[in-house]
Write a protein that holds these residues in place. Structure first.
Motif: not given
Lengths: 10, 212
Positions: A1-3, A5-10, B5, B48, B162
């Motif tokens: 399931a590919v949703k 992405v919100s880019h909440d990772e760094l 993470r 960023y 990760y």
């Protein structure tokens, strides 16, 4: 399931 | 947020602190690739910039500010403060060979054809190969100060952590970020050789030396 992405990772 | 993470990010944080510590205590940036550090600034700034318009959390915000500012500070240390200790003649990897293809890849592979999204993809692709000038330099000189290898190990551990984070997120949240995952796997694979020498030599108390 590919949703949209919100880019909440760094 | 999960532990993989969190420890990945902390490892990333630690790698930068180790690098700063190395430069400050030895008063030298010998053995550090300026090109890799400049690529990291590019990566962080490209990715960023959303800290100005997209709020995720205080944690996320502070980390972004730290990564951008510390990477710029490292460039300052290398180019200004300890400039004489940096030898460009051994830092010869052509960084433009990395940036160009990453721009092209980002234009093709992105989640939306908008400026911030293409920039985000670009930063993900560029991060995956940004360490190459540094590894190339290591390969070329055939040895490294122990502290420099700890820096690289912490950076590699961040990438490695990760991967279980994505597996965890797939099962707990049902999300997959194919661009980040593929680029992340490539990035982690680049460290395999380094880790082999790190585990078999440096952690056994020997100097980091590549076979001639």
């Amino acid at each position: 399931a590919v949703k949209p992405v919100s880019h909440d990772e760094l | 947020m999960n532990l993989f993470r969190l420890f990945g990010d902390l490892s990333h944080l630690a790698s930068i602190l180790i690098l700063l510590h190395k430069i400050q205590t030895t008063r030298s940036c010998r053995g550090i690739s300026f090109k890799t550090q400049a690529l990291y600034v590019t990566v962080f700034v490209a990715r960023y910039l959303d800290l100005f318009y997209d709020w995720v959390s205080l944690y996320n915000f502070s980390m972004k500010v730290f990564f951008i500012s510390s990477s710029i500070y490292i460039l300052y240390l290398m180019k200004v403060r300890f400039r004489p200790t940096h030898d460009p003649s051994i830092d010869t990897f052509r960084a433009e060979y990395l940036v160009g293809p990453c721009v092209v890849l980002a234009l093709i592979f992105n989640y939306k054809f908008t400026f911030p999204e293409v920039l985000w993809s670009f930063s993900i692709f560029l991060e995956s190969v940004a360490i190459l000038p540094q590894l190339f330099m290591l390969q070329r000189t055939g040895e490294a100060e122990t502290i420099t290898t700890h820096y690289l190990a912490a950076l590699g551990a961040y990438r490695a952590l990760y991967i279980p984070n994505w597996i965890y997120r797939y099962f707990s949240e049902g999300v997959v970020d194919p661009i980040a995952v593929i680029a992340g796997l490539v990035q982690t694979a680049l460290y395999v050789d380094f880790f082999y020498v790190y585990f078999t030599k440096v952690l056994q108390g020997q100097k980091f030396e590549l076979p001639a």
